[in-house]
Enzyme design. Sequence first.
Site, short mmCIF file in Angstrom:
data_model
loop_
_atom_site.label_atom_id
_atom_site.label_comp_id
_atom_site.label_asym_id
_atom_site.label_seq_id
_atom_site.Cartn_x
_atom_site.Cartn_y
_atom_site.Cartn_z
N HIS A 47 1.00 6.36 1.63
CA HIS A 47 1.75 7.33 2.43
C HIS A 47 2.88 8.01 1.67
O HIS A 47 3.43 9.00 2.15
CB HIS A 47 2.21 6.70 3.74
N GLU A 91 -11.05 -9.20 2.54
CA GLU A 91 -9.80 -8.86 3.23
C GLU A 91 -10.16 -8.70 4.70
O GLU A 91 -11.04 -7.89 5.05
CB GLU A 91 -9.21 -7.56 2.67
N HIS A 143 -5.60 3.60 -1.78
CA HIS A 143 -6.93 3.96 -1.30
C HIS A 143 -7.28 5.33 -1.89
O HIS A 143 -6.60 6.31 -1.63
CB HIS A 143 -6.89 4.03 0.24
N ARG A 146 -9.46 8.01 -1.29
CA ARG A 146 -10.39 8.48 -0.26
C ARG A 146 -11.26 9.62 -0.79
O ARG A 146 -10.84 10.36 -1.68
CB ARG A 146 -9.61 8.96 0.98
N ASN A 185 0.86 -1.19 0.00
CA ASN A 185 0.00 0.00 0.00
C ASN A 185 0.90 1.25 0.00
O ASN A 185 1.68 1.45 0.93
CB ASN A 185 -0.91 -0.03 1.24
N1 PXP Z 1 -5.87 -2.92 3.68
C1 PXP Z 1 -6.85 -1.98 3.77
C2 PXP Z 1 -8.21 -2.35 3.30
C3 PXP Z 1 -6.59 -0.69 4.26
O1 PXP Z 1 -7.58 0.22 4.35
C4 PXP Z 1 -5.26 -0.37 4.63
C5 PXP Z 1 -4.95 1.02 5.07
O2 PXP Z 1 -5.18 1.93 4.04
C6 PXP Z 1 -4.28 -1.37 4.50
C7 PXP Z 1 -4.61 -2.63 4.06
C8 PXP Z 1 -2.85 -1.11 4.86
O3 PXP Z 1 -2.78 -0.84 6.22
P1 PXP Z 1 -1.41 -0.34 6.85
O4 PXP Z 1 -1.05 0.93 6.16
O5 PXP Z 1 -1.73 -0.18 8.29
O6 PXP Z 1 -0.39 -1.42 6.59
#
Ligand code: PXP
Length: 260
Positions: A9, A150, A42, A44, A6
């Site tokens: 960030h 998930e 994501h 948003r 992911n």
């Molecule tokens: N999976 C989903 C559905 C999420 O919403 C997120 C956070 O955006 C993640 C995985 C990844 O989470 P993290 O950034 O805490 O590893």
Amino acid sequence: MLLGVNIDHIATLREARKINDPDPLEAVFIAKRAGADQITLHLREDRRHMHDSDIKRIRESSFLPLNVECSINPQIIDFLLEVAPHRITLVPENRAEVTTEGGLDVIGNFDRIAEITQSFRGKGIEVSLFIDTQLDQICASKEVGAQMIEIHTGAYANLHLMLNSNLPRTHHSIESLNLPKEELKVALRDSIESLQNAAKEAKWLGLEVAAGHGLNYVNLAPVLSIVEIGELNIGQSIIARAIFSGLENAIKEMAKLIKG
Ligand code: PXP
């Protein structure tokens, strides 16, 4: 076990200056070289990190499958039907939250989720639902037509942090988990058991199973041992680690330019 990285960030850092650096697309190529199996991001509603143009550019240029997390907001759904990522993962979204707080209420939004699922599957796009470990939500996910769930590992991750890190001594200590160690240990064991049961139930129903949220370099082992889980989506901990494991090189490079 497959790894979805992911990269939200990276965009969060870019948005801190509202410029074009760091570019999340660059991270896609690095992730591919580093052995990631999928890119997860994501979109948003408040566009606090990823923007529509990021999704389009990454969709066009990525050699990795793209999994886009999104809410059931009609504008976002229409946009993603047009962009056609490899998979969408429906998540609940609350404007004020720092990150996705809980799982999707599939039962409470059954008709809307069924309609969305049908539209995406009709275009050959996979649909996954981000849910907590409740068995009735897992059954509803199957009934609604999703191929995958998930499982939200956030509750497990929070307990792990409160038990095994210095979080309770920081200003981000989780108030509701300010419990004696023995109680935290029991709750942690229960949360792992819930993850195991949820994964088993989903697999038995014929759903593919992923997991994610709050997973990091030290809390991964119990989740890895759940054989029904085929994929993990991990973001914040990887980007946090990258800041420190890559910072020395970044400073050295700048110092060399300045000092010759
Ligand atoms: N999976 C989903 C559905 C999420 O919403 C997120 C956070 O955006 C993640 C995985 C990844 O989470 P993290 O950034 O805490 O590893």
